[in-house]
Design an enzyme around this catalytic site. Structure first.
Site, short mmCIF file in Angstrom:
data_model
loop_
_atom_site.label_atom_id
_atom_site.label_comp_id
_atom_site.label_asym_id
_atom_site.label_seq_id
_atom_site.Cartn_x
_atom_site.Cartn_y
_atom_site.Cartn_z
N LYS A 55 0.85 -1.20 0.00
CA LYS A 55 0.00 0.00 0.00
C LYS A 55 0.88 1.24 0.00
O LYS A 55 0.64 2.17 -0.77
CB LYS A 55 -0.92 0.00 1.23
N GLN A 99 -5.18 -1.38 9.54
CA GLN A 99 -5.15 -2.74 8.99
C GLN A 99 -5.81 -3.72 9.96
O GLN A 99 -5.51 -3.73 11.15
CB GLN A 99 -3.69 -3.14 8.72
N ASP A 122 -11.48 2.97 3.94
CA ASP A 122 -11.93 1.57 3.88
C ASP A 122 -13.44 1.48 3.70
O ASP A 122 -13.96 0.43 3.32
CB ASP A 122 -11.57 0.85 5.19
N1 GUN Z 1 -7.61 -6.74 6.20
C1 GUN Z 1 -8.00 -7.49 5.15
N2 GUN Z 1 -8.61 -6.74 4.22
C2 GUN Z 1 -8.62 -5.49 4.70
C3 GUN Z 1 -9.11 -4.25 4.18
O1 GUN Z 1 -9.68 -4.16 3.09
N3 GUN Z 1 -8.91 -3.17 4.97
C4 GUN Z 1 -8.31 -3.25 6.17
N4 GUN Z 1 -8.17 -2.13 6.88
N5 GUN Z 1 -7.84 -4.37 6.68
C5 GUN Z 1 -8.00 -5.47 5.93
#
Ligand code: GUN
Length: 293
Positions: A55, A99, A122
């Site tokens: 990311k 996350q 998100d």
């Molecule tokens: N963990 C797995 N997928 C995601 C996601 O799309 N966003 C976040 N913040 N954590 C995750």
């Protein structure tokens, strides 16, 4: 029937990222604004560490500012909350991503709901989930948006198609069902308690697999010619004891039945990060009051 078309998420995501990078450059030149994304990782889960690194890399490659906050696995709930509040107040941060999953001592839902909905890239905050449900402008979860983009790439207009979603999580199953409904699909949501799951799945012109179980969906769960979108990323032991990534769909079987299918890796995964950058750009425009030019 021949083999299914492979939906190249990597290529579609790269094109989307290139367009975002152009828009970011325009935002900087025209308005002096650099979109900023803060990512918070608590602990050292290896898969999460890889995602967070990717990311950050792609955020910078798109010309945005990337702020990484790596906290120890024993960080308290209060300390994570205090960081989120600091990021909410930071004018250089337009997007906040915490996350998941978080360690047990942290109340995940309370952290998500503490994020400023305007910075909730998100799309997990109740405000954004509610807006999506009633069709108001919202920050929409990234993986579901990526799924719908790939389905449209394969099928064009989705109107009238029967979409079957296997999985009912807040992250994928529920929001992707909402998006498919907005595309005028007939939507069925299935889950572990669904009776005769294979025969329900086999009604889908579009089949979204988001269950988190390696290769659970077999060839006879798929309607011939269907568009199959595989959200699963499961690490399993492959040949010679080496680990490999597989989806929720048994690809070797499904590719013989489907009309189009996403591979794992290289399908939905790259779309998720591209859509995260898209959300960050949108959040920055909205916060800075910039109408899209
Ligand atoms: N963990 C797995 N997928 C995601 C996601 O799309 N966003 C976040 N913040 N954590 C995750």
């Amino acid at each position: 029937m021949g083999e299914a078309d492979i939906l190249d998420g990597k290529a579609v995501a790269a094109a989307l990222r290139a367009k975002i990078a152009e828009d970011v450059a325009g935002l900087k030149q025209g308005h002096g604004v650099t979109p900023g994304l803060a990512v918070v990782l608590v602990g050292e889960d290896p898969a999460s560490s890889v995602y967070v690194r990717n990311k950050a890399k792609q955020t910078k490659a798109a010309g945005m500012a990337s702020f990484e906050h790596r906290l120890g696995a024993d960080t308290s709930h209060g300390d994570v909350l205090a960081l989120v509040e600091r990021l909410n107040a930071d004018a250089g941060v337009h997007g906040i991503l915490v996350q998941l999953p978080l360690p047990d001592q942290i109340d995940e839902d309370a952290i998500i709901q503490a994020i400023d909905p305007a910075k909730d890239v998100d799309g997990f905050h109740a405000i954004n989930a509610g807006r999506l449900m009633i069709g108001q402008p919202a920050l929409v979860p990234c993986t579901p948006v990526g799924c719908v983009m790939l389905a449209k790439k394969a099928l064009g207009d989705l109107s009238g198609a029967h979409a079957v979603v296997v999985g009912r999580s807040n992250i994928v199953g529920k929001p992707v069902a909402q998006l498919l409904l907005q595309e005028n699909c007939t939507v069925t949501i299935c889950h572990s308690r669904t009776r005769d799951l294979p025969s329900v799945a086999a009604q889908g012109d579009i089949l979204i697999a988001a269950v988190g179980r390696a290769e659970m969906i077999k060839g006879d769960w798929i309607k011939p010619g269907a568009c199959v979108i595989d959200v699963g990323i499961n690490r399993v032991e492959g040949e010679g004891g080496k680990s490999k990534l597989v989806g929720d769909v048994d690809f070797a079987e499904a590719v013989q039945v489907a009309g189009s299918i996403t591979p794992v890796p290289g399908g939905v995964g790259p779309m998720t990060i591209a859509c995260l950058l898209r959300n960050t750009l949108r959040a920055a425009r909205a916060i800075e009051g910039i109408i899209q030019d």
